[in-house]
Design an enzyme around this catalytic site. Structure first.
Site, PDB file in Angstrom:
ATOM      1  N   LYS A 195      30.372  44.200  37.085  1.00 29.59           N
ATOM      2  CA  LYS A 195      29.137  43.707  37.687  1.00 29.59           C
ATOM      3  C   LYS A 195      28.280  44.866  38.201  1.00 29.59           C
ATOM      4  CE  LYS A 195      29.163  39.946  40.237  1.00 29.59           C
ATOM      5  NZ  LYS A 195      29.303  38.998  41.383  1.00 29.59           N
ATOM      6  N   GLU A 209      38.498  51.668  37.836  1.00 28.07           N
ATOM      7  CA  GLU A 209      39.391  51.542  36.677  1.00 28.07           C
ATOM      8  C   GLU A 209      38.600  51.274  35.405  1.00 28.07           C
ATOM      9  OE1 GLU A 209      41.728  49.596  40.163  1.00 28.07           O
ATOM     10  OE2 GLU A 209      39.637  49.765  39.512  1.00 28.07           O
ATOM     11  N   GLY A 220      34.373  36.925  40.612  1.00 26.70           N
ATOM     12  CA  GLY A 220      35.049  37.506  39.459  1.00 26.70           C
ATOM     13  C   GLY A 220      36.064  36.582  38.820  1.00 26.70           C
ATOM     14  N   ARG A 221      36.912  35.957  39.627  1.00 29.39           N
ATOM     15  CA  ARG A 221      37.966  35.108  39.061  1.00 29.39           C
ATOM     16  C   ARG A 221      37.454  33.744  38.624  1.00 29.39           C
ATOM     17  NH1 ARG A 221      38.531  36.243  44.250  1.00 29.39           N
ATOM     18  NH2 ARG A 221      38.645  34.619  45.852  1.00 29.39           N
ATOM     19  N   GLU A 280      44.600  35.305  45.096  1.00 27.55           N
ATOM     20  CA  GLU A 280      43.454  36.055  45.594  1.00 27.55           C
ATOM     21  C   GLU A 280      42.513  35.156  46.391  1.00 27.55           C
ATOM     22  OE1 GLU A 280      41.890  39.723  43.429  1.00 27.55           O
ATOM     23  OE2 GLU A 280      40.276  38.285  43.059  1.00 27.55           O
ATOM     24  N   HIS A 313      65.490  29.958  29.420  1.00 25.25           N
ATOM     25  CA  HIS A 313      66.578  30.920  29.236  1.00 25.25           C
ATOM     26  C   HIS A 313      66.407  32.124  30.153  1.00 25.25           C
ATOM     27  CE1 HIS A 313      68.289  28.890  25.665  1.00 25.25           C
ATOM     28  NE2 HIS A 313      67.038  28.459  25.534  1.00 25.25           N
ATOM     29  N   LYS A 362      42.435  50.285  47.678  1.00 31.09           N
ATOM     30  CA  LYS A 362      41.474  50.988  46.814  1.00 31.09           C
ATOM     31  C   LYS A 362      40.832  52.160  47.541  1.00 31.09           C
ATOM     32  CE  LYS A 362      38.629  48.292  44.527  1.00 31.09           C
ATOM     33  NZ  LYS A 362      37.758  47.148  44.220  1.00 31.09           N
TER      34      LYS A 362
END
Length: 541
Positions: A205, A211, A266-267, A352, A383, A503
């Site tokens: 954005k 990152e 964002g999510r 979050e 399993h 961060k």
């Protein structure tokens, strides 16, 4: 005053003490209509919540709790554009991203729907140009590889959905996702690719996310190593961002920038231009069908009475187990391999959003909030961790998600998959008693080990087939479930300040690691020791 002081909460506490030991076996015996009555359907998505440790009185009291938390009012505030993300001063209008063109949704007196559809139309034109081969790279070759560079919501949503809808994808396009700042993520993504057939979508954005920009600069260097000419950047990079200046500085043509808005978290951004890689993969028609599924669930959430509202019921059941049974985790178990990333997507979506210990008034909450969310696709999970679900000491409520039809019908694979799907919820609910084992002649010494107590709660979600529409329904269902829980717990679900401290500390530590002078300023003794070990081993390489 927290929700734990409400009349409904006190009544639920008393009710819980009365029914905590009730067995699902007995509940089904006592009520032959239970399965039918504790089920709900909306536009082909079916929820059976009868295998939960609740009675009709439990549901009535949970709905009363939602009423006392003013959930209906909160839903209206979100859909109407009220700035409910108060710590950031923003509206929360991801529902506008999937609203039809005929809708009118105003924010500060401006209808945002035309803006949304203008971006969708621009995405559709670009996607078709890539899919048809009309968009050509620097050397005139069509694009064969599309790599989305983002992190968090700019990665998890589109990567999950690309996998979920792989059956609808254009198979001659290789769509990949790079998110981790670990260089191995990028190196493996571009292994064996030709730069002149590769397009990068940089999703940030602000176009400053560390990152993402680190990976984008590495992608730029990789591309120029093969194509040399700086002007190649414009043909092989596009941006999903709002920062035109930084995008242009990077070398991306602003005409190839796809914007979105600060009222999109964002999510919750999959339906925005953040979903560009998905639209390239499945095409605009299927993408719009997915938006239709989102919108259908949005409408259901907005207008259905609380007692017949799928996201609300799932939210209330989650609160029932989290706050009264002290269950600390929740499992999402899709029985469709295409949904293998769905649990990870809602790890972020849930943890979050509601992983908060401060309420809306700024005081510490008095009850447990967001659960730990996890899961894996069946039958692989059977399993791996189902032993604990069936016979462990922890209560783990779980959602099972399955479909009547497979995209890849092969022999009896799907019948076997769904036989396991049905068997697991039955076994978790009803178990197997020591008396039954004795009647079967099982060695007495083995009976304790082979006894299943049952009474393990599950929800079952089913649809005819995993289509774009159904995927949209499912995602919106969980989005609204999370929101409803946040309202009841009285926390802000749409900020994420908890990710900031690590961060900011990383920025300081990076400066120290890259400095010629060894410094451990502002770090504790353990971290200083670890940094020294890192410097030593880095030098040895």
């Amino acid at each position: 005053m927290g929700i734990e002081t409400s009349v409904a909460w006190r009544e639920l506490r008393a009710h819980f003490e009365q029914i905590a030991e009730l067995q699902l076996n007995q509940l089904f015996v006592d009520d032959p209509q239970r399965a039918k009555d504790l089920s709900l359907e909306d536009q082909g998505l079916f929820l059976d919540y009868s295998k939960n440790r609740v009675t009709r009185e439990s549901i009535d009291l949970l709905v009363k709790l939602a009423d006392e938390a003013r959930l209906l009012s909160a839903i209206q505030d979100m859909f109407s554009g009220e700035k409910i993300n108060k710590t950031e001063g923003r509206a929360v209008l991801h529902t506008a991203l999937r609203a039809p063109k005929s809708s009118c949704i105003e924010l500060d007196g401006i209808d945002v729907v035309p803006q949304v559809h203008a971006v969708l139309d621009k995405m559709a034109g670009f996607s078709e140009a890539i899919r048809s081969g009309q968009w050509q790279g620097f050397t005139g070759k069509p694009i064969r590889n599309v790599i989305n560079i983002g992190i968090g919501g700019s990665d998890l949503g589109p990567s999950m959905a690309c996998e979920a809808l792989r059956a609808y994808s254009q198979r001659n396009l290789n769509v990949q996702f790079v998110s981790n700042v670990d260089a191995s993520d990028f190196a493996e993504a571009v292994q064996g690719l030709n730069a002149d057939e590769t397009l990068f979508i940089v999703c940030s954005k602000t176009f400053t996310t560390d990152e993402t920009l680190t990976n984008a600069r590495t992608a730029r260097s990789w591309l120029l190593k093969q194509l040399v000419d700086e002007s190649a950047i414009a043909k092989h990079f596009v941006a999903v961002s709002t920062n035109t200046e930084e995008v242009q500085t990077f070398g991306i043509d602003p005409q190839n920038m796809f914007g979105f808005w600060d009222w999109v978290g964002g999510r919750y951004s999959l339906c925005s231009s953040v979903g560009l890689a998905l639209m390239v993969s499945i095409g605009a028609t299927h993408f719009r069908a997915m938006l239709g599924g989102f919108h259908a669930m949005d409408e259901h959430f907005k207008i259905a009475p609380l007692a017949q509202n799928m996201p609300v019921l799932m939210a209330l059941l989650g609160i029932w187990y989290n706050n009264f049974f002290a269950a600390e985790t929740h499992a999402i178990l899709p029985y469709d391999n295409y949904l293998k990333h769905f649990p990870a997507y809602f790890q972020q979506g849930d943890m979050e959003s509601n992983g908060k210990y401060i309420d809306k008034s700024g005081t510490e909450v008095a009850v447990q909030t967001g659960p730990i969310v996890w899961g894996q696709a069946g039958t692989n999970g059977q399993h791996a961790f189902y032993q604990l679900l069936h016979q462990g000491t922890k209560l783990v409520p779980a959602d099972f998600i399955g479909f009547a039809q497979s995209h890849n019908p092969t022999l009896d694979h799907h019948d076997k998959l769904m036989a396991n799907f049905f068997a697991q919820t039955q076994a978790l609910a009803f178990g197997k008693s020591s008396q039954t084992l004795a009647d079967e002649g099982v060695d007495a010494a083995l009976i304790p080990h082979r006894t299943f107590t049952g009474n393990r709660p599950t929800n079952t979600l089913m649809a005819e087939k995993l289509t774009p529409f159904v995927l949209g329904q499912l995602i919106a269902l969980y989005e609204h479930k999370i929101f409803a829980q946040g309202v009841i717990w009285n926390v802000f679900s749409f900020d994420q300040w908890g990710v900031e401290l690590g961060k900011s500390l990383a920025v300081e530590i990076l400066q120290q690691l890259q400095s010629d002078e060894v410094s451990n300023a502002n770090v504790d003794a353990s971290t200083a020791q670890l940094m020294a070990r890192y410097r030593k081993d880095r030098a040895a390489s």
